[in-house]
Design an enzyme around this catalytic site. Structure first.
Site, mmCIF file in Angstrom:
data_model
loop_
_atom_site.group_PDB
_atom_site.id
_atom_site.type_symbol
_atom_site.label_atom_id
_atom_site.label_comp_id
_atom_site.label_asym_id
_atom_site.label_seq_id
_atom_site.Cartn_x
_atom_site.Cartn_y
_atom_site.Cartn_z
ATOM 1 N N HIS A 1 0.831 -1.227 0.000
ATOM 2 C CA HIS A 1 0.000 0.000 0.000
ATOM 3 C C HIS A 1 0.861 1.271 0.000
ATOM 4 C CE1 HIS A 1 1.166 0.762 4.103
ATOM 5 N NE2 HIS A 1 1.085 -0.544 4.270
ATOM 6 N N GLU B 1 -1.919 -7.239 7.221
ATOM 7 C CA GLU B 1 -0.518 -7.259 7.673
ATOM 8 C C GLU B 1 -0.313 -8.306 8.760
ATOM 9 O OE1 GLU B 1 2.387 -7.194 7.162
ATOM 10 O OE2 GLU B 1 3.180 -5.150 7.268
HETATM 11 O O1 LIG Z 1 5.671 -1.993 9.984
HETATM 12 C C1 LIG Z 1 5.068 -1.110 9.360
HETATM 13 O O2 LIG Z 1 5.634 -0.310 8.601
HETATM 14 C C2 LIG Z 1 3.579 -1.004 9.485
HETATM 15 O O3 LIG Z 1 3.172 -0.757 10.757
HETATM 16 C C3 LIG Z 1 2.917 -2.257 8.994
HETATM 17 O O4 LIG Z 1 3.318 -2.528 7.698
HETATM 18 P P1 LIG Z 1 2.574 -1.878 6.466
HETATM 19 O O5 LIG Z 1 2.825 -0.392 6.550
HETATM 20 O O6 LIG Z 1 3.185 -2.462 5.249
HETATM 21 O O7 LIG Z 1 1.119 -2.199 6.603
#
Ligand SMILES: O=C(O)[C@H](O)COP(=O)(O)O
Length: 220
Positions: free
Chosen positions: A8, A82
């Site tokens: 995303h 996630e």
């Molecule tokens: O670890 C991160 O960067 C986020 O909290 C979870 O991953 P994501 O941004 O790809 O959803």
């Protein structure tokens, strides 16, 4: 099946380096919206037949311009969410980030019984993503795009692709709207064709064999 996995666009929590994995989660930053708006052009030549997103709002917002451009209705699936951070949720320190990612990548290395503190284990996390991939494959779609999340994509690809392992995934982060393209099927297995635009060639041509010019340079 050609499987296009897309992280995303940028969120406010990404900017603060927070482990923000709960639903519905944050929306996109202005940059994240621009990244989402750029996806239709980036993927214009792909001929996408089906589009899947997770239950977290950020993947749905990211997929929206692609859905408009392709005329596809995004299919929302819990299995693409996630890796659940459990007790590490909303922590922003390096220790938590290292424990989170090392636990997820341990699943890719085969230690699927290891559990995220207060969260899921590798059997559950990989299994829920497998189920969505299997559903897409059974639909008969030739090219499928799934908008998911950084740790989940890196972990699933390292676990399931023949030519990417946990070490490669650890050394290669996935930027917001970064794309990993695979070819294969649940029965035959999977090979990564492109990792953020970088080709991973035919059998035997692993990223580790690309010579010094192709390797990460730690500390540079
Ligand atoms: O670890 C991160 O960067 C986020 O909290 C979870 O991953 P994501 O941004 O790809 O959803």
């Amino acid at each position: 099946m050609r499987l296009i996995l897309i992280r995303h666009g940028q969120t406010p929590s990404n900017l603060k380096h927070l482990l923000d994995t709960a639903a519905p989660g944050p929306g996109l930053t202005p940059l994240g919206q621009e990244q989402a708006a750029a996806l239709p052009e980036v993927l214009a030549g792909e001929g996408i037949d089906a589009l899947y997103v997770s239950t977290l709002v950020r993947t749905q917002l990211t997929a929206a311009p692609l859905a408009t451009a392709t005329g596809l209705e995004p299919r929302v699936r819990e299995g693409l969410r996630e890796v659940v951070a459990g007790e590490l949720e909303m922590r922003g320190d390096e220790e938590a980030a290292a424990l989170y990612l090392s636990t997820a990548l341990a699943w890719a290395a085969g230690d699927t019984g290891r559990r995220m503190p207060g969260g899921e284990d590798g059997v559950a996390a990989l299994g829920r993503f497998d189920a969505v991939v299997a559903e897409a494959a059974e639909s008969g779609a030739g090219t499928v795009a799934m908008v998911s999340h950084g740790a989940m994509i890196r972990t699933w690809v390292a676990a399931r692709a023949d030519n990417v392992d946990a070490g490669y995934a650890a050394a290669h982060p996935l930027a917001n709207t970064g794309v990993v393209v695979l070819d294969g099927s649940p029965g035959r297995g999977w090979r990564v064709l492109l990792w953020e635009g970088r080709p991973l060639g035919p059998e035997g041509d692993s990223a580790e064999d690309a010579g010094p010019a192709g390797e990460p340079l730690p500390g540079y």
